[in-house]
Design a protein around this motif. Structure first.
Motif, PDB file in Angstrom:
ATOM      1  N   HIS A  26       0.863  -1.190   0.000  1.00  0.00           N
ATOM      2  CA  HIS A  26       0.000   0.000   0.000  1.00  0.00           C
ATOM      3  C   HIS A  26       0.894   1.233   0.000  1.00  0.00           C
ATOM      4  N   TYR A  28       1.674   3.799   1.952  1.00  0.00           N
ATOM      5  CA  TYR A  28       2.621   4.071   3.026  1.00  0.00           C
ATOM      6  C   TYR A  28       3.742   3.030   3.013  1.00  0.00           C
ATOM      7  N   VAL A  57      -1.002   3.795 -12.487  1.00  0.00           N
ATOM      8  CA  VAL A  57      -2.197   2.954 -12.678  1.00  0.00           C
ATOM      9  C   VAL A  57      -2.862   3.305 -14.004  1.00  0.00           C
ATOM     10  N   TRP A  66      -8.196  -3.195  -3.124  1.00  0.00           N
ATOM     11  CA  TRP A  66      -8.336  -2.931  -1.688  1.00  0.00           C
ATOM     12  C   TRP A  66      -8.086  -4.208  -0.908  1.00  0.00           C
ATOM     13  N   SER A  69      -4.273  -4.314   5.743  1.00  0.00           N
ATOM     14  CA  SER A  69      -2.831  -4.176   5.975  1.00  0.00           C
ATOM     15  C   SER A  69      -2.393  -4.968   7.200  1.00  0.00           C
ATOM     16  N   GLU A  70      -1.067  -5.005   7.416  1.00  0.00           N
ATOM     17  CA  GLU A  70      -0.519  -5.707   8.578  1.00  0.00           C
ATOM     18  C   GLU A  70      -1.005  -5.078   9.884  1.00  0.00           C
ATOM     19  N   ARG A  73      -5.711  -2.575   8.989  1.00  0.00           N
ATOM     20  CA  ARG A  73      -6.470  -1.430   8.470  1.00  0.00           C
ATOM     21  C   ARG A  73      -6.734  -1.661   6.986  1.00  0.00           C
ATOM     22  N   ARG A  74      -7.890  -1.070   6.547  1.00  0.00           N
ATOM     23  CA  ARG A  74      -8.196  -1.158   5.127  1.00  0.00           C
ATOM     24  C   ARG A  74      -7.209  -0.282   4.343  1.00  0.00           C
ATOM     25  N   ALA A  75      -6.626  -0.830   3.274  1.00  0.00           N
ATOM     26  CA  ALA A  75      -5.669  -0.042   2.484  1.00  0.00           C
ATOM     27  C   ALA A  75      -5.699  -0.509   1.027  1.00  0.00           C
ATOM     28  N   LYS A  76      -5.248   0.361   0.188  1.00  0.00           N
ATOM     29  CA  LYS A  76      -5.224   0.043  -1.254  1.00  0.00           C
ATOM     30  C   LYS A  76      -3.833  -0.491  -1.573  1.00  0.00           C
ATOM     31  N   TYR A  78      -0.934  -1.961  -4.189  1.00  0.00           N
ATOM     32  CA  TYR A  78      -0.514  -1.829  -5.585  1.00  0.00           C
ATOM     33  C   TYR A  78       0.414  -2.972  -5.946  1.00  0.00           C
TER      34      TYR A  78
ATOM     35  N   PHE B   9     -10.336   4.303 -17.038  1.00  0.00           N
ATOM     36  CA  PHE B   9     -10.252   5.329 -16.005  1.00  0.00           C
ATOM     37  C   PHE B   9     -11.050   6.557 -16.370  1.00  0.00           C
ATOM     38  N   GLU B  26     -10.272   8.033   1.172  1.00  0.00           N
ATOM     39  CA  GLU B  26     -10.047   6.910   2.079  1.00  0.00           C
ATOM     40  C   GLU B  26      -8.591   6.453   2.041  1.00  0.00           C
ATOM     41  N   GLU B  27      -8.024   6.472   0.828  1.00  0.00           N
ATOM     42  CA  GLU B  27      -6.647   6.015   0.684  1.00  0.00           C
ATOM     43  C   GLU B  27      -5.688   6.921   1.447  1.00  0.00           C
ATOM     44  N   SER B  30      -6.083   6.409   5.159  1.00  0.00           N
ATOM     45  CA  SER B  30      -5.435   5.161   5.527  1.00  0.00           C
ATOM     46  C   SER B  30      -3.924   5.364   5.679  1.00  0.00           C
ATOM     47  N   HIS B  31      -3.354   6.146   4.749  1.00  0.00           N
ATOM     48  CA  HIS B  31      -1.922   6.445   4.796  1.00  0.00           C
ATOM     49  C   HIS B  31      -1.577   7.139   6.116  1.00  0.00           C
ATOM     50  N   HIS B  34      -1.716   4.792   9.051  1.00  0.00           N
ATOM     51  CA  HIS B  34      -0.540   3.927   9.129  1.00  0.00           C
ATOM     52  C   HIS B  34       0.661   4.668   9.699  1.00  0.00           C
ATOM     53  N   ARG B  35       0.836   5.898   9.236  1.00  0.00           N
ATOM     54  CA  ARG B  35       1.948   6.712   9.739  1.00  0.00           C
ATOM     55  C   ARG B  35       1.773   6.963  11.243  1.00  0.00           C
ATOM     56  N   ASP B  37       0.175   5.082  13.338  1.00  0.00           N
ATOM     57  CA  ASP B  37       0.480   3.836  14.053  1.00  0.00           C
ATOM     58  C   ASP B  37       1.965   3.779  14.395  1.00  0.00           C
TER      59      ASP B  37
END
Lengths: 113, 520
Positions: A26, A28, A57, A66, A69-70, A73-76, A78, B9, B26-27, B30-31, B34-35, B37
């Motif tokens: 994902h 991050y 993409v 989608w 994650s570890e 959490r929901r994550a996209k 790639y 697209f 949402e993406e 989510s980022h 994670h950061r 966390d």
């Protein structure tokens, strides 16, 4: 921070492809992977990663889905497409050629007159 | 693959705009989580960690905009904004808007109507059965001193021997029909000029014409010396003149002093090959009798080098126009071989009203033997400015020419000379002049550099029509035929003239008006 290098324009795509080539990630995670494989030498602005991802993409080099994650959490996530894998090979070759050319150009010593 | 992905697209961006925005949001969230966390693990409180993560990430809106740009969706947004802005500006200045819209409307309208006209005249197939297989055949002949060429119609028309050669030698056509337009003076209770078509006797078969009554031409109708000839009426003429009376079949009509038996009437839907539907069709073999003065006593069908026939053909299925053209060209070259120096090129076009090749014939050489424009003319003492041009001589029985027929020549300095034409030449007598006469007028305008020959048809009842007009450029000439002088009974001299070069004008009335206004 001071010893981190600003990345060259155009090289972000190559770094993303390389990071993802080792397995689906994902956004991050990609940042962390780049930091890890470059030995924390490259600085990427966090938000600037995403336009790069969307561009790849759109070009069909990455595909996104989608998942969880570890951190639970929901994550996209790639991953590389076949076209992306091919592009990575080509771009790596180009990059290496360029780097060695520039390196050899810079290593030439001025002749004593 | 790449293109497909970007197309997907783009489609998604058009139809699922809000969904894409939500996913993007949402993406990014989510980022940041994670950061946060990671930061939390390094010892910060959750709230503190999330605040730091957001600050590190930077301006979300800016990146979202960049993402949309990367997706290519922002073009659509910009475009819509431009459209909205344009509409606002148009609403602000209604006058300008009205003029702009009107300009567009007129432009589109004019283009449409011009195209419709061109389509109807030159592109659309003729309104006939099997129209897609119908073609017109034109030819380009190089005239030389040894092989001069005469023209009665257009230079791209063909002569009868040429037509017969194409008709009989080819394997590409079901049939080739030939025709020529002719103006006829119709004698009867109410005499008038009619628009006729001299047609080969396979004409109705080739065009697949339906008949409302009687029959079309058969092979016997075109035998050279057919005793008593025949005529087929068009439906329009039949209705107008005979009120649609079926007993007209077998009736006799007198046209240009020749007697014709009516053998058929075409169906209403058959309009022939010309823009103007003819009043009647006559066998091509009657050309010489109907127009005895154009080529004298010579048989029109025997003249090898006079362009006077238009040819239309029905191509066999599976044969292209190009193949048909190649075949006819071979036949043309075979004919050329008999007359060294001659060169004929045939063009086969899809049949439409206007499809003859561009006629560029700067110098049209008339055949001295066929001399189709011979006019026996003699200057008249009376200029045309005078209300009446009186009878020129006892023999010529044409009616007085009223000046109203020639309103364009009111300036007395314009010199106009009359020449007798056709039906009233002394050798032929004046038999057809009971109802009408054709007279040539030579017009010399003031500057003497422009001369014109009018071929005027006068009618006893006062209806006159300008039939043909030939205009000379300063460089073109009228030649006097050497050696042939004739004298009238009263001793006055008649000089035969031959017009060697002229510019036939198809719309004489308007051409005359233009000519007149130019030299006024």
């Amino acid at each position: 921070m001071a010893d981190q290098a600003q990345i060259l324009p155009g090289s972000l795509d190559l770094l993303i492809l390389r990071a993802v080539s080792l397995g689906p990630l994902h956004g991050y995670g990609i940042l962390l992977r780049i930091a890890q494989i470059s030995g924390n030498a490259l600085l990427i602005e966090q938000g600037a990663l995403y336009p790069g991802l969307f561009r790849l993409v759109r070009k069909g080099l990455l595909k996104a889905s989608w998942g969880t994650s570890e951190n639970n959490r929901r994550a996209k996530f790639y991953e590389l497409t076949a076209a992306g894998r091919k592009r990575l090979r080509e771009e790596t070759d180009n990059w290496n050629r360029l780097v060695s050319a520039i390196a050899s150009a810079l290593s030439v010593q001025p002749e004593e007159s | 693959m790449k293109r497909l992905a970007s197309l997907r697209f783009l489609m998604a961006s058009v139809f699922q705009r809000s969904k894409i925005n939500a996913e993007m949001e949402e993406e990014l969230r989510s980022h940041i989580q994670h950061r946060a966390d990671d930061l939390e693990r390094s010892g910060l409180s959750r709230a503190e960690a999330e605040r730091h993560a957001r600050i590190e990430f930077g301006g979300q809106e800016r990146f979202k905009e960049e993402c949309r740009e990367a997706l290519g969706t922002h073009f659509l947004g910009t475009f819509l904004n431009d459209v909205r802005y344009g509409l606002r500006m148009l609403r602000r200045s209604p006058g300008f808007t009205a003029i702009a819209v009107l300009t567009f409307a007129i432009g589109i309208g004019v283009n449409t109507s011009i195209f419709s006209l061109i389509y109807a005249l030159a592109i659309r197939p003729l309104p006939l059965k099997d129209a897609s297989s119908l073609v017109s055949i034109y030819q380009e002949s190089r005239a030389t001193k040894q092989h001069p060429r005469g023209t009665e119609g257009a230079p791209s028309y063909v002569s009868y021997p040429e037509y017969a050669n194409y008709r009989d030698g080819n394997h590409a056509f079901f049939g080739l029909a030939a025709y020529a337009e002719i103006t006829l003076s119709f004698s009867g209770r109410d005499p008038e000029f009619l628009h006729g078509l001299l047609a080969s006797c396979n004409y109705f078969d080739v065009l697949g014409a339906k008949l409302a009554a009687g029959r079309g031409f058969g092979p016997s109708d075109c035998r050279p010396s057919a005793a008593g000839s025949v005529v087929v009426l068009s439906n329009g003429f039949w209705q107008r003149k005979f009120g649609g009376d079926p007993s007209v079949i077998g009736k006799r009509l007198t046209l240009n002093s020749q007697v014709f038996d009516v053998i058929g009437v075409t169906a209403p839907e058959f309009s022939g090959t010309e823009l103007q539907v003819p009043d009647l069709w006559l066998p091509i073999s009657m050309a010489s009798q109907l127009m005895p003065n154009t080529f004298g006593t010579r048989d029109w069908l025997a003249l090898p080098n006079v362009s006077w026939l238009q040819v239309v053909g029905l191509v066999k299925p599976g044969i292209s126009r190009r193949q048909a053209q190649a075949e006819v060209n071979i036949l043309a070259h075979q004919m050329d071989a008999n007359s060294p120096g001659a060169k004929t090129t045939v063009t086969v076009n899809a049949a439409a009203f206007l499809n003859s090749p561009v006629e560029t014939c700067p110098v049209c050489v008339a055949n001295p033997d066929s001399s189709q424009f011979v006019g026996h003319w003699r200057p008249l003492e009376t200029p045309i400015g005078n209300p009446l041009v009186h009878r020129a001589s006892p023999e010529s029985c044409h009616p007085p020419i009223s000046a109203s027929a020639t309103p364009w020549a009111s300036d007395p300095r314009d010199e106009v000379r009359a020449a007798e034409f056709g039906t009233c030449s002394p050798s032929l007598g004046c038999h057809s002049l009971r109802h009408s006469a054709e007279i040539g007028l030579f017009v010399f305008l003031r500057d003497k550099s422009t001369r014109a020959l009018l071929h005027v048809a006068f009618h006893k009842k006062g209806r006159s029509a300008i039939r043909k007009l030939y205009i000379w450029h300063p460089g073109l000439t009228v030649q006097r035929c050497p050696g042939t002088r004739r004298f009238w009974a009263d001793g006055r001299q008649l000089l035969p003239y031959r017009i060697t070069e002229g510019l036939p004008v198809t719309r004489p009335e308007s051409a005359l008006r233009g000519l007149h206004s130019r030299f006024r």
